[in-house]
Structure formats: structure tokens, C-alpha cells
Write an enzyme that holds these catalytic residues in place. Structure first.
Site, PDB file in Angstrom:
ATOM      1  CG  HIS A 144      -1.733  -1.253   1.350  1.00  0.00           C
ATOM      2  ND1 HIS A 144      -2.799  -1.548   0.532  1.00  0.00           N
ATOM      3  CD2 HIS A 144      -1.587  -2.321   2.181  1.00  0.00           C
ATOM      4  CE1 HIS A 144      -3.298  -2.730   0.854  1.00  0.00           C
ATOM      5  NE2 HIS A 144      -2.575  -3.219   1.856  1.00  0.00           N
ATOM      6  CD  GLU A 372       7.233  12.642   1.657  1.00  0.00           C
ATOM      7  OE1 GLU A 372       6.058  12.539   2.023  1.00  0.00           O
ATOM      8  OE2 GLU A 372       8.200  12.492   2.411  1.00  0.00           O
ATOM      9  CG  HIS A 375       4.876  13.351 -12.315  1.00  0.00           C
ATOM     10  ND1 HIS A 375       5.290  14.646 -12.087  1.00  0.00           N
ATOM     11  CD2 HIS A 375       4.481  13.305 -13.609  1.00  0.00           C
ATOM     12  CE1 HIS A 375       5.166  15.364 -13.196  1.00  0.00           C
ATOM     13  NE2 HIS A 375       4.674  14.567 -14.124  1.00  0.00           N
ATOM     14  CG  ASP A 376       1.372   9.498 -13.379  1.00  0.00           C
ATOM     15  OD1 ASP A 376       1.830  10.520 -13.933  1.00  0.00           O
ATOM     16  OD2 ASP A 376       1.596   8.342 -13.780  1.00  0.00           O
TER      17      ASP A 376
END
Length: 392
Positions: A144, A372, A375-376
Site C-alpha cells: 500500500h 510523498e 507524479h501522476d
């Protein structure tokens, strides 16, 4: 040729005029420390996959750990722009150095200060601020990452203590941490934070080896096998994903500033190299294709600086939204990784050598563009803010 030290920060739009004298002094002090402490040893650390000895205590000495934490708890009580400028200068040295400070500040000290008890604040924050304690943050799990709500790590109330089980992965500082702020589900399935200390039986921190990225940083796992956690170690001030996500907002904000430093390091090196390297009888900086690259680098750096400055103003006013922070994190990391890659081309074969920073920054930023919030995923956060429709 050898590595070119950076003596100034590009300021094409006169942004320095918008900073206070304190901001500039803080930036200069961290820049001087990076030049004297980080730069002489960062290539060796990255090449040999080792961290910099004594890094956390040195970061503590220069005030780079939890700088916005109140003075009464060991911090410096600085504003958010000061924090951003510190992250910028640290990442000019290396993403691993900024990551160490960012995790300690935004992911460990921030939640203790924001959600911890008075006893927890006084017990942990001063030692974390001084680098005497090293902290790590446990949210991501083997199964996860972008979906923390599906975490499997959990704890049970055993009467006089909690029993914690599960595992976290891709954890900065894990192998060397003294404490870890862990997010886990209680028996009702609600997420809460626990402070786990080194030495608690059943708590192990195996190291992750063979990384191509962040090689000067210790990365590992946090594994909990029937760990007995005292009830006093529960963060009492928050329940639900708001807790860890607020930490990530602080960290993402710091990253949006930090990566500007990596981009600047690559840009300044490329500018100087282009003026000194001669081909076909003249400096390569006299050719149109090289000038195009340099002009684009400076444009993108300037845009990122303006984005961060206004975001810092919003943070200081407690008005910055998570979506605004996502936009800055995504834009600025993409900007930095593009500049690292393109500036490497300006240096040709020399660009792959350890004497120059491009390949090291480019490899590091492959991690930063993923952690963190990928990008997507940050694009989808902005898309949700635009449309009101969740595309996750």
C-alpha cells in the site's frame, strides 16, 4: 575541470527583494554549511552507498531540524519561507541530506508537535531538534503506497499497553532511527499515530540495499511483531488519515523548495562549463542549442521560485490547501529532474562523472518524483480540485 562551487543563487526576477534579511541570513548560513560539510564528502558517500557520518547532529547544530517548531521545544520558531529556503540549500547539496532533514522535521517532529501530548513534546522534540534522536515515519507499506487507507498495520488495546503488528517499507532513516512515528489502524479500523522506540521487543528495521537513488541515505523497513507499545506513546490529538496526510503536506511543501536547489546546482554548473568548454574553436555556450537549454533552465527555475514563495506566504497565513501544495511538489520535481537530465547533456561525457552533480541529482530525483505522492497522483489531486470528481 572539476566541480564548480555555487557562489550565488539565480534571481532573475529580483525575488530576493521579497525576502527579509533574516531569510537571507538563514539561507546563507545553510549554504555555507553545505559548501563546507556536505560538498567535500557527498560524492564519496553516494558512490559508496553510505550515509554521511554524524549528519543528523550537524543538521541539528545549524538549525535545520524542525526549524518551525517552537523554541520551547528545541526548535527555532521560524516561518515557513525560512523552512523552504533551508530545504533548498540542503538539496543543492544532495536530496539525501534534504530527505533526512525533511523526514525529521515534517514527518516526525511536526506530528508530535501538532498532535502529541505535552509530555511527548518535551520528551522527544528537543532531542530530535538537536539530532540526538533520529526519527523515521511509517506510512507506506509493501502492498500500500498511494492508497494509505488500505494499510494493514494494526494495533490492539491490551489493557495496559497496545500490541502492534505489521510492516512499513521505503522508510528513510529506518536502519538508524531511535524512534518512529507509525500510523496504524485501531480495532475500529481508524488510523492513529504511535511513537515506537528502538529497543522495543519485536521492533526491527532491516535496511534496503542496492539502490540506484538516494545512495547517501539510509532506507529500510519498519517491522512490528507483537510490539508492546505503552499507551502514553499514542498521539492523542488526531484520528483518521488527516494525521499522516497533514504530515505529508508539510513534507511536500519542503520538497517543492528543496528540488529548486538541485536544479540550481545543475544549472550553475552547466552555465560555467558552457563558458569554459571549447569545441570548433569557441565555447559551447556560444551555440544556439546550448543557449536554448540554459534559457529554458533559468525560466523554469524562476517559475518554481515564484510558485514556492507565494505558497510559503499562504502557508504562513495558514491558507495553503493540500491541492496547492500538490501542484508545487509535482511541478517543481518535474522541473528539477528535467534540468538534471538536460544539463548532463551539456557536459557530454563529463556529465556522468562524480566530479559533477548531474547524474547524482538525476538519480536522486527519480525517488523524489515518486515519494510523498507520485507524479501522476498529484495530477489527480489537482484534477479533483478542478472538477470535484475523484479519479482515484
Amino acid at each position: 575541470m572539476s566541480y564548480y562551487p555555487l557562489t550565488s543563487i539565480p534571481d532573475y526576477y529580483g525575488i530576493d527583494a521579497l525576502l527579509s534579511e533574516e531569510h537571507k541570513l538563514i539561507r546563507q548560513s545553510i549554504r555555507d554549511w553545505v559548501e563546507s560539510f556536505v560538498m567535500p564528502q557527498i560524492d564519496h558517500a553516494a558512490q559508496n552507498h553510505t550515509d554521511i557520518p554524524g549528519l543528523m547532529k550537524e543538521l541539528g547544530k545549524v538549525g535545520a531540524l524542525g526549524p518551525y517548531i517552537p523554541v520551547e521545544y528545541g526548535g527555532s520558531g521560524l516561518d515557513q519561507i525560512s523552512y523552504g529556503l533551508i530545504m533548498q540549500e540542503l538539496e543543492r547539496g544532495d536530496s539525501a541530506v534534504r530527505s533526512a532533514a525533511s523526514v525529521q522535521s515534517s514527518l516526525v517532529m511536526f506530528p508530535i508537535n501538532e498532535y502529541g501530548s505535552e509530555e511527548q513534546k518535551r520528551k522527544y522534540l528537543p532531542k530530535l531538534a538537536a539530532g540526538e534522536f533520529i526519527g523515521s515515519f511509517g506510512l507506506t507499506e509493501p502492498n500500500h503506497g498511494s492508497d494509505p487507507g488500505s494499510m494493514e498495520t494494526h494495533f490492539k488495546d491490551m489493557g495496559d499497553h497496545y500490541l502492534l503488528n505489521g510492516a512499513k517499507m521505503w522508510i528513510t532513516n529506518s536502519p538508524v532511527c531511535d524512534i518512529a512515528v507509525i500510523w496504524a489502524k485501531n480495532e475500529e479500523g481508524k488510523v492513529q499515530g504511535l511513537i515506537v522506540e528502538r529497543g522495543m521487543e519485536g521492533f526491527t528495521t532491516p535496511e534496503t540495499h542496492n539502490k540506484w537513488s538516494l545512495r547517501a541515505s539510509k532506507t529500510g523497513e519498519l517491522v512490528f511483531n507483537n510490539v508492546k507499545v505503552p499507551k502514553d506513546n499514542l498521539l492523542p490529538g488526531v484520528t483518521g488519515l488527516k494525521g499522516p496526510l497533514s504530515c505529508l503536506n508539510s513534507a511536500r511543501y519542503g520538497i517543492s523548495w528543496g528540488v529548486i536547489g538541485a536544479a540550481i546546482d545543475c544549472y550553475c554548473t552547466a552555465v560555467q562549463y558552457s563558458k569554459e568548454r571549447k569545441q570548433f574553436g569557441k565555447p559551447i555556450g556560444s551555440y544556439q542549442l546550448q543557449q536554448k537549454k540554459l534559457a529554458e533552465f533559468l525560466t523554469e527555475i524562476t517559475k518554481a521560485q515564484l510558485l514556492c514563495l507565494q505558497l510559503g506566504n499562504l502557508k504562513n497565513a495558514h491558507k495553503a490547501t493540500p491541492a496547492q501544495i500538490s501542484m508545487a511538489k509535482r511541478n517543481n520535481v518535474k522541473m528539477a529532474i528535467d534540468i538534471a537530465r538536460e544539463s548532463r547533456q551539456i557536459l557530454g561525457g563529463m556529465g556522468i562523472m562524480g566530479e559533477f552533480p548531474m547524474m547524482r541529482h538525476a538519480a536522486n530525483l527519480e525517488s523524489v518524483i515518486t515519494y510523498e505522492g507520485t507524479h501522476d497522483v498529484h495530477l489527480l489531486i489537482t484534477g479533483l480540485d478542478i472538477t470535484g470528481i475523484n479519479a482515484f
